[in-house]
Structure formats: C-alpha cells, structure tokens
Design a protein around this motif. Structure first.
Motif, PDB file in Angstrom:
ATOM      1  N   LEU A 137     -24.584 -40.130  28.084  1.00 16.61           N
ATOM      2  CA  LEU A 137     -25.328 -38.928  27.713  1.00 16.61           C
ATOM      3  C   LEU A 137     -25.379 -38.761  26.200  1.00 16.61           C
ATOM      4  O   LEU A 137     -26.428 -38.420  25.642  1.00 16.61           O
ATOM      5  N   ARG A 179     -27.894 -44.963  30.248  1.00 14.62           N
ATOM      6  CA  ARG A 179     -28.633 -44.002  29.418  1.00 14.62           C
ATOM      7  C   ARG A 179     -28.440 -44.301  27.932  1.00 14.62           C
ATOM      8  O   ARG A 179     -29.325 -44.022  27.110  1.00 14.62           O
ATOM      9  N   ASP A 237     -31.176 -46.549  26.817  1.00 10.68           N
ATOM     10  CA  ASP A 237     -32.416 -45.796  26.597  1.00 10.68           C
ATOM     11  C   ASP A 237     -32.369 -45.056  25.267  1.00 10.68           C
ATOM     12  O   ASP A 237     -33.362 -45.009  24.536  1.00 10.68           O
ATOM     13  N   LEU A 293     -27.938 -41.154  24.849  1.00 11.85           N
ATOM     14  CA  LEU A 293     -29.286 -40.676  25.160  1.00 11.85           C
ATOM     15  C   LEU A 293     -29.670 -39.516  24.250  1.00 11.85           C
ATOM     16  O   LEU A 293     -30.790 -39.472  23.721  1.00 11.85           O
TER      17      LEU A 293
END
Length: 84
Positions: A29, A69, A72, A32
């Motif tokens: 998280l 994530r 990404d 991301l």
C-alpha cells in the motif's frame, strides 16, 4: 490522498513503508500510495523514489514479503516522473 500537502502525504507513506514488518499489506500500500503521490504532484523526493523502487524490487523477489501493489506504484512513479 486528498491532502494538498505533498510533503505530508509523502512523509506518512515513507513512515508506513519503512516501519511495517515484512509481509504486511501496508508495504504494498505504501508503494502504491507513493506512485499516486507522484501522479498527483509530479514529484517525489529522492528518498521516496528510492523506497518505492526498493518495495517494488522486494515485491518482485517475494510477493509474500511485499504485495504487487508496490510494482504498480513504481510503474506510476516512473511514468509520471518521466523516468522510463
């Protein structure tokens, strides 16, 4: 991510990304969110960029350590900071 203060957002992403234990979903998280920060503000500090890159490398090496994530987030950072 609705805050207008990039330094504040980046600071807390860095805190989470450096303090969460291996395997914590907070690591992916944090990566991301750093990518979203790069998109939103068009800037990341050198330390934040190094962290998002490190988290992505960890995710690539062991998805049980850091989830995808982070990959990404790193892609977003590279794209929006024009680092391709």
């Amino acid at each position: 991510m609705n805050d207008e203060d990039r330094e504040f957002v980046e600071h807390w992403c860095m805190q989470v990304g450096t303090r969460a234990v291996p395997g914590s979903p907070l690591l992916g998280l944090a990566g991301l969110c750093l990518g979203h920060t790069a998109r939103r503000f068009g800037y990341l500090s050198a330390e934040a960029l190094a962290l998002v890159e490190s988290l992505a490398a960890r995710a690539e090496a062991d998805p049980k350590d850091v989830d995808g994530r982070a990959l990404d987030g790193f892609d977003d950072a590279r794209s929006f900071l024009h680092l391709w």
